[in-house]
Scaffold this active site. Structure first.
Site, PDB file in Angstrom:
ATOM      1  CG  HIS A  99      -7.245   4.706   1.116  1.00  0.00           C
ATOM      2  ND1 HIS A  99      -6.918   3.892  -0.170  1.00  0.00           N
ATOM      3  CD2 HIS A  99      -6.335   5.366   1.538  1.00  0.00           C
ATOM      4  CE1 HIS A  99      -5.654   4.240  -0.546  1.00  0.00           C
ATOM      5  NE2 HIS A  99      -5.156   5.181   0.437  1.00  0.00           N
ATOM      6  CG  HIS A 101      -1.869   1.202   1.428  1.00  0.00           C
ATOM      7  ND1 HIS A 101      -3.124   0.925   1.211  1.00  0.00           N
ATOM      8  CD2 HIS A 101      -1.809   2.455   1.447  1.00  0.00           C
ATOM      9  CE1 HIS A 101      -3.747   2.114   1.494  1.00  0.00           C
ATOM     10  NE2 HIS A 101      -2.887   3.200   1.369  1.00  0.00           N
ATOM     11  CG  HIS A 156      -0.681   7.079  -1.609  1.00  0.00           C
ATOM     12  ND1 HIS A 156      -2.101   6.925  -2.099  1.00  0.00           N
ATOM     13  CD2 HIS A 156      -0.917   6.390  -0.300  1.00  0.00           C
ATOM     14  CE1 HIS A 156      -3.017   6.638  -1.310  1.00  0.00           C
ATOM     15  NE2 HIS A 156      -2.335   5.948  -0.265  1.00  0.00           N
ATOM     16  CD  GLU A 204      -5.921   7.505   6.561  1.00  0.00           C
ATOM     17  OE1 GLU A 204      -4.886   7.956   6.666  1.00  0.00           O
ATOM     18  OE2 GLU A 204      -6.535   7.424   5.256  1.00  0.00           O
ATOM     19  CE  LYS A 214      -2.548  11.547  -2.310  1.00  0.00           C
ATOM     20  NZ  LYS A 214      -3.161  10.422  -2.650  1.00  0.00           N
TER      21      LYS A 214
END
Length: 433
Positions: free
Chosen positions: A227, A76, A78, A230, A81
């Site tokens: 997701h 997991h 990103h 969170e 980003k």
């Protein structure tokens, strides 16, 4: 540093191996660690035997009890980003601050060239640390999905012999009400061999939204990676709704859920019911302890009261497959990190209390995430498989967990790689430094 023999066939003697990660090894284990000799031939593991069972080869290196692990899986991340912090820092370290900052940076900067440069930097870093399989979530608010998935496909091709890559479309659920946009997203994801993701939020339409998601995933033959919850709000129960939706639709694809923070804030009875439902639905869970400790329970002038992580022990106790991963790297959601699974493991042991005992801890960044991602041949040391290994000087758990293991040696197909990470200065042209 170790000197690895250049011979086509050589031996690694007196290695300490997490026994869970070498299923074919018949040797006694102490605290989950067994001592073994490995023979590497033509880039493959030819044999793995109890230490001293065979005569040493002429071409051999004595590891003196140093650990040998399989290469890592980071399930997991990103990558789209990553490394924008210098031009887009989080103003207050909060989740909303991160969300707003990323949105602004994406709108201003996320061209194919920008995403490609940062993704390439991240992959070079992960490779140097010993990672061989990565799943990345890609922000997919139109039209960004076509830019980022295009970059991803190029990177997957370029890196196919070094890191296997998977991608998940990360999108707000209200996109599903825009039929043309959602159909285009589904088409792009299917064409790239990706997964459906997103960040569902509690609302009166949540069950209908999951019905739409699961129907679309079934129609297009896509797995799901979401997701989830969170937040510290115990009323956030999308995890429960996901499990119910998977069962309701008899969905045959794989479903992974990440974060699940609010589960740890619910009362014991409510949490127990959700945990059992997650097991019944066969959801896989990934905890992101470093990022969630950074974001959760952050308020100005307030010392955090909780760790921000999900109920890892309770989930594992009922048979739920649980792993850990890096999540964000040097972006507004997490200001730090280096895509190093050893750092993730060391911090996870502390944050999640994966210790006492540590016998089965090593699988959370190796065999378990690889299996969850549909690559069970990775994350283990097995005869006939490529000698993709990470060699450490540390001999025991205390040694391994007390230092960052920056002197590790990474073998790919039996040969040591250059472990020099990329220089941050390489990013100056796109960050405006």
């Amino acid at each position: 540093m170790l000197t690895i023999p250049t011979a086509r066939r050589y031996q690694l003697r007196n290695a300490t191996i997490p026994a869970d990660l070498a299923p074919g090894l018949s040797a006694p284990a102490v605290q989950g660690l067994a001592t073994a000799d490995l023979v590497i031939a033509d880039g493959l593991v030819e044999s793995i035997t109890p230490a001293g069972a065979d005569l040493p080869l002429d071409a051999s290196v004595d590891l003196r009890g140093g650990m040998v692990w399989p290469c890592f899986t980071d399930m997991h991340t990103h990558l789209d980003k990553g490394h924008i912090w210098e031009r887009a820092p989080n103003p207050d370290g909060s989740f909303m601050g991160a969300l707003e900052t990323v949105r602004a940076d994406s709108a201003s900067h996320w061209s194919a060239a920008d995403v490609s440069a940062r993704m390439e930097f991240s992959l070079k870093t992960a490779y140097a640390h010993g990672t061989q399989l990565i799943r990345t979530h890609l922000d997919s608010l139109p039209p960004q999905h076509r830019i980022s998935f295009g970059v991803f496909e190029a990177m997957r091709e370029q890196w196919q012999d070094r890191i296997a890559l998977q991608a998940v479309a990360l999108f707000p659920f209200d996109i599903m009400t825009e039929e043309a946009d959602f159909t285009d997203l589904l088409t792009v994801v299917q064409a790239s061999g990706g997964l459906l993701g997103g960040f569902p939020l509690m609302n009166p339409e949540i069950d209908r939204q999951f019905d739409r998601l699961f129907r679309a995933a079934a129609e297009y033959g896509l797995d799901i990676d979401l997701h989830v919850d969170e937040t510290a709000d115990p009323s956030a129960m999308t995890l429960k709704a996901i499990a119910e939706a998977k069962l309701r639709h008899n969905f045959q694809g794989a479903v992974t859920v990440g974060h699940c923070c609010s589960l740890a804030q619910q009362n014991e009875d409510a949490a127990k019911r959700v945990v059992e439902l997650v097991a019944k639905a066969d959801l896989a869970v990934v905890s992101l302890p470093m990022c969630n400790m950074y974001l959760q329970d952050r308020h100005a002038g307030h010392t955090p009261r909780w760790r921000g992580v999900t109920l890892v022990h309770e989930l594992r106790a009922v048979g739920v497959r649980v792993a850990v991963a890096s999540d964000n790297t040097r972006d507004p959601f997490y200001a730090y990190g280096d895509l190093d699974p050893v750092e993730v493991f060391r911090e996870s042991v502390r944050i999640l209390h994966l210790d006492h005992p540590l016998d089965h801890a090593a699988n959370v960044i190796t065999s378990m995430p690889a299996s969850i991602l549909g690559r069970p041949e990775l994350g283990v040391i097995a005869v006939g498989q490529p000698a993709d290994l990470v060699l450490f000087s540390a001999r025991r758990w205390s040694e391994f967990l007390s230092r960052p293991q920056s002197d590790r040696t990474v073998l790919r197909k039996g040969r040591p790689i250059d472990r020099t990470p990329p220089d941050y200065r390489d990013l100056d042209p796109i960050l405006g430094a």
